[in-house]
Scaffold this active site. Sequence first.
Site, PDB file in Angstrom:
ATOM      1  N   THR A 120       0.803  -1.221   0.000  1.00  0.00           N
ATOM      2  CA  THR A 120       0.000   0.000   0.000  1.00  0.00           C
ATOM      3  C   THR A 120       0.843   1.282   0.000  1.00  0.00           C
ATOM      4  O   THR A 120       0.334   2.349  -0.333  1.00  0.00           O
ATOM      5  CB  THR A 120      -0.944   0.030   1.222  1.00  0.00           C
ATOM      6  OG1 THR A 120      -0.166  -0.105   2.403  1.00  0.00           O
ATOM      7  CG2 THR A 120      -1.973  -1.078   1.137  1.00  0.00           C
ATOM      8  N   ASP A 121       2.130   1.162   0.365  1.00  0.00           N
ATOM      9  CA  ASP A 121       2.923   2.389   0.523  1.00  0.00           C
ATOM     10  C   ASP A 121       3.044   3.187  -0.774  1.00  0.00           C
ATOM     11  O   ASP A 121       2.989   4.421  -0.761  1.00  0.00           O
ATOM     12  CB  ASP A 121       4.323   2.060   1.049  1.00  0.00           C
ATOM     13  CG  ASP A 121       4.295   1.697   2.524  1.00  0.00           C
ATOM     14  OD1 ASP A 121       3.217   1.766   3.138  1.00  0.00           O
ATOM     15  OD2 ASP A 121       5.364   1.338   3.068  1.00  0.00           O
TER      16      ASP A 121
HETATM   17  N1  LIG Z   1       0.403  -2.160   3.942  1.00  0.00           N
HETATM   18  C1  LIG Z   1       1.482  -2.326   3.150  1.00  0.00           C
HETATM   19  O1  LIG Z   1       1.349  -2.962   2.130  1.00  0.00           O
HETATM   20  C2  LIG Z   1       2.755  -1.652   3.547  1.00  0.00           C
HETATM   21  C3  LIG Z   1       4.021  -2.255   3.008  1.00  0.00           C
HETATM   22  N2  LIG Z   1       5.146  -1.511   3.531  1.00  0.00           N
HETATM   23  C4  LIG Z   1       4.103  -2.183   1.494  1.00  0.00           C
HETATM   24  O2  LIG Z   1       3.817  -1.180   0.923  1.00  0.00           O
HETATM   25  O3  LIG Z   1       4.495  -3.137   0.877  1.00  0.00           O
END
Ligand SMILES: NC(=O)C[C@H](N)C(=O)O
Length: 356
Positions: A120-121
């Site tokens: 999500t990042d």
């Molecule tokens: N919630 C997530 O997916 C965060 C993770 N750090 C990513 O972006 O891979």
Amino acid sequence: MLAGLPLAGSALAREMPTTATTAPASARKSNVVILATGGTIAGAGADASNSATYQAAKVPVDKLIAAVPSLGDLANVRGEQVFQIASESFTNAQLVQLAKRVSALLKQDDVDGVVITHGTDTLEETALFLDLVVKSDKPIVVVGSMRPSTAISADGALNLADAVATAASPASKGKGVLVTMNDEIQAGRDVTKRVNIKPSAFTSQWGPLGMVVEGKTYWFRAPVKRHGTTSEFDIDTIDTLPEVAIVYGSGNMNPAAYTAAVQGGAKAIVHAGTGNGSVAGYAVDTLKDLRAKGTVVIRSSRVGDGFVLRNAEQPDDQYDWVVAHDLNPQKAKILAAVALTKTNDTKELQRIFWEY
Ligand SMILES: NC(=O)C[C@H](N)C(=O)O
């Protein structure tokens, strides 16, 4: 613990009976390909109580699919593991590789839609990038999760089911890249991660396009900005992206950050300015200087919402700077990189920022 996955899947199967389909029984089931890139949706923690401490990018795509049996009711689904990374580690080369694969798949008659599982990042960057460069009307849905698959009340299974339902639905065609998180369908262009720890992390200042409920999509609005088949950019003709840097504005900022970014190879600087993209008086000369030597200067805002107007706060016409319109700095960085593959004329760049 990967052993937690099938449990999560069967719990979901109990909650989402097979009646939750998007099409009448007579209609052909859509063929959806899931391209897995890693992230928390493929994350695994040591214990079900670990919602924030876990390792991203652990669970392979076949296990992700097997953990959500109801996917088979929504579409004919198959998976491909493209990467297995946390999204903060995405590079331009990987963005290009992913987009070329999406483009190639969507040209196939036996593929109706693509889902990309993603951390999500930087999900919002990838979603905008695909929106700009994949010339297809077929649905492209990017999805992630805020909790790893092994956590209590993991959000990935339902987000993935919603993504497949959205990718399988003919109603999703031509609406640009979509993001399904927390029951909502968001425009990939607009959506941004606003909270770093809740399943409701993804919102857009212009509101969601719709919702997915029990495997059915409900729509309330559609994007008007150029994307997909109406875009002038095409991943089939893009092999590399130029370097673009974001420099963050703050009180007492050090203008040397702009110069360092250019020395590091940046062809354009996105100024993540305070307020309406404002620039500290003592930093203006550095930016004017860099522009005179050829660097493109783009004013965005660290505020995230609202939009930056030309010649408000700074005389953009006089300095030959560009404004990012409503794109936040990380999205402005993506559009700048894509636009710079075609032109470094600032009038053209400004037109592109208004139109996309
Ligand atoms: N919630 C997530 O997916 C965060 C993770 N750090 C990513 O972006 O891979």
